[in-house]
Scaffold this motif. Structure first.
Motif, PDB file in Angstrom:
ATOM      1  N   ASP A 170       0.861  -1.263   0.038  1.00 45.26           N
ATOM      2  CA  ASP A 170       0.003  -0.038   0.010  1.00 45.26           C
ATOM      3  C   ASP A 170       0.845   1.358  -0.002  1.00 45.26           C
ATOM      4  N   ALA A 171       1.940   1.298   0.762  1.00 45.77           N
ATOM      5  CA  ALA A 171       2.773   2.358   0.987  1.00 45.77           C
ATOM      6  C   ALA A 171       3.605   2.639  -0.384  1.00 45.77           C
ATOM      7  N   PHE A 172       3.998   1.481  -0.997  1.00 45.46           N
ATOM      8  CA  PHE A 172       4.677   1.524  -2.267  1.00 45.46           C
ATOM      9  C   PHE A 172       3.721   2.288  -3.397  1.00 45.46           C
ATOM     10  N   ARG A 173       2.579   1.656  -3.332  1.00 38.56           N
ATOM     11  CA  ARG A 173       1.604   2.001  -4.571  1.00 38.56           C
ATOM     12  C   ARG A 173       1.142   3.575  -4.427  1.00 38.56           C
ATOM     13  N   GLU A 174       0.908   3.890  -3.131  1.00 40.23           N
ATOM     14  CA  GLU A 174       0.609   5.393  -2.887  1.00 40.23           C
ATOM     15  C   GLU A 174       1.781   6.515  -3.298  1.00 40.23           C
ATOM     16  N   LEU A 175       2.973   5.926  -2.806  1.00 39.74           N
ATOM     17  CA  LEU A 175       4.156   6.722  -3.466  1.00 39.74           C
ATOM     18  C   LEU A 175       3.993   6.857  -5.238  1.00 39.74           C
ATOM     19  N   ALA A 176       4.017   5.807  -5.710  1.00 42.96           N
ATOM     20  CA  ALA A 176       4.187   5.690  -7.088  1.00 42.96           C
ATOM     21  C   ALA A 176       2.795   6.713  -7.909  1.00 42.96           C
ATOM     22  N   ILE A 177       1.815   6.423  -7.262  1.00 44.06           N
ATOM     23  CA  ILE A 177       0.589   7.303  -7.559  1.00 44.06           C
ATOM     24  C   ILE A 177       1.031   8.871  -7.396  1.00 44.06           C
ATOM     25  N   LEU A 178       1.451   9.310  -6.250  1.00 40.10           N
ATOM     26  CA  LEU A 178       1.815  10.600  -5.948  1.00 40.10           C
ATOM     27  C   LEU A 178       2.974  11.041  -6.828  1.00 40.10           C
ATOM     28  N   LEU A 179       3.817  10.316  -7.240  1.00 36.32           N
ATOM     29  CA  LEU A 179       4.858  10.864  -8.059  1.00 36.32           C
ATOM     30  C   LEU A 179       4.452  10.514  -9.638  1.00 36.32           C
ATOM     31  N   GLY A 180       3.295   9.904  -9.899  1.00 40.94           N
ATOM     32  CA  GLY A 180       2.866   9.963 -11.320  1.00 40.94           C
ATOM     33  C   GLY A 180       3.730   8.726 -12.125  1.00 40.94           C
ATOM     34  N   ARG A 181       4.152   7.877 -11.201  1.00 38.77           N
ATOM     35  CA  ARG A 181       5.006   6.469 -11.786  1.00 38.77           C
ATOM     36  C   ARG A 181       4.220   5.359 -11.420  1.00 38.77           C
ATOM     37  N   GLU A 182       2.972   5.439 -11.751  1.00 35.45           N
ATOM     38  CA  GLU A 182       2.083   4.159 -11.851  1.00 35.45           C
ATOM     39  C   GLU A 182       2.708   2.919 -12.726  1.00 35.45           C
TER      40      GLU A 182
END
Length: 304
Positions: free
Chosen positions: A142-154
């Motif tokens: 969850d933490a990894f996915r949230e960071l990826a979304i926040l940075l636009g790196r889905e």
């Protein structure tokens, strides 16, 4: 998220003003995106050029997996399984603010522990560059996915998940019967005692859940280790365990209990069903999760 073009603003704060001459003085136009974190709503670079990842476990691992240009990290030495590029700065366990400032970052990733601490000093770091957070209070995925979304790196995030998911599926396919019938658990050995690392916020149990492995569940409300287990309780705690993942930071750590008779009598120890990490696996992200899965794979291979 809105995306706009503006110029990077570098708020140095009191300490930063005294050290401003240390910086290359770059001022360049950057495309930014507006994000909202625990620190409010603000702009971060769409394509950062110099990223500092404060915590080598929680911040550095996802930063590397997401393809960010990391220039340095702190907290501790990463495990040997983390693909750390050569030449990165190390800012110390207690973060050296001046050293971070001299790295001239345009983005900082800092775990959301106490922001006024010396280990994750987000409030001081925010005077240097925008800070985005990770969290150990959430499952690592969850933490990894949230960071990826926040940075636009889905896209990069999904690619990393695909590698992990493929490994989990492969282990399940090869060890299905053992996963269902053999009990495994992670412990951290110390002098004459051990700590069972089965809390819900620790990394090893999360990977064991993904594998569907039999393990010893945490007590109600147990987030971290189960506390100190003395030698006289070794049998009661691990007597029915078939395999043990040793959470160690060095090869010497794996031998800390070798002289304990009660340890040697454990069925898993007598059978040689042990694997040692020789690096921190208690907390982390994608690379340490893969490492734990690989250790479990090796452990099942040692069981008849």
């Amino acid at each position: 998220m809105s995306i706009k073009l503006n110029r990077r603003n570098f708020a140095l704060g009191t300490a930063g003003l005294a050290l401003g001459a240390m910086l290359p003085g770059r001022a360049f136009a950057q495309e930014t995106r507006s994000v909202t974190t625990i620190y409010g709503t603000y702009d971060i670079p769409v394509s950062p050029k110099r990223v500092v990842a404060i915590d080598s476990r929680l911040d550095l691992q996802p930063a590397l997996a997401l393809g960010l240009p990391v220039v340095g990290y702190g907290h501790s030495t990463p495990g040997s399984w983390v693909p750390v590029p050569a030449g990165l700065e190390f800012y110390g366990s207690e973060i050296n603010i001046e050293q971070v400032l001299a790295s001239d970052p345009d983005l900082i990733i800092c775990a959301d522990y106490d922001p006024d601490s010396v280990w994750w000093p987000a409030n001081r770091l925010r005077d240097i560059a925008p800070v985005v957070t990770t969290s150990n209070d959430k499952p690592w995925k969850d933490a990894f996915r949230e960071l990826a979304i926040l940075l636009g790196r889905e896209g990069e995030g999904e690619a990393a998940f695909a590698e992990y998911d493929a490994l989990i599926a492969d282990i399940k396919a090869r060890h299905g019967e053992k996963l269902a019938s053999r009990t495994v658990v992670s412990v951290q050995p110390a002098e004459g005692v051990f700590y069972m690392m089965n809390g819900s916020k620790m990394l090893q149990p999360q990977v064991l859940v993904d594998l569907g492995a039999r393990t010893i569940p945490p007590a109600e409300g147990q987030d971290y280790d189960a506390g100190e287990t003395p030698a006289e309780a070794f049998g009661d705690t691990l007597g029915q365990v078939d395999g043990i993942i040793l959470a160690t930071t060095s090869p010497e750590g794996a031998a800390l209990l070798d002289g304990e008779p009660m340890w040697q009598r454990l069925p898993a120890v007598a059978a040689g069903a042990l694997v040692a990490s020789n690096g921190n696996i208690n907390y982390g992200s994608i690379y340490s999760a893969i490492k734990v899965a690989q250790m479990v794979d090796e452990l099942y291979g040692k069981m008849a």
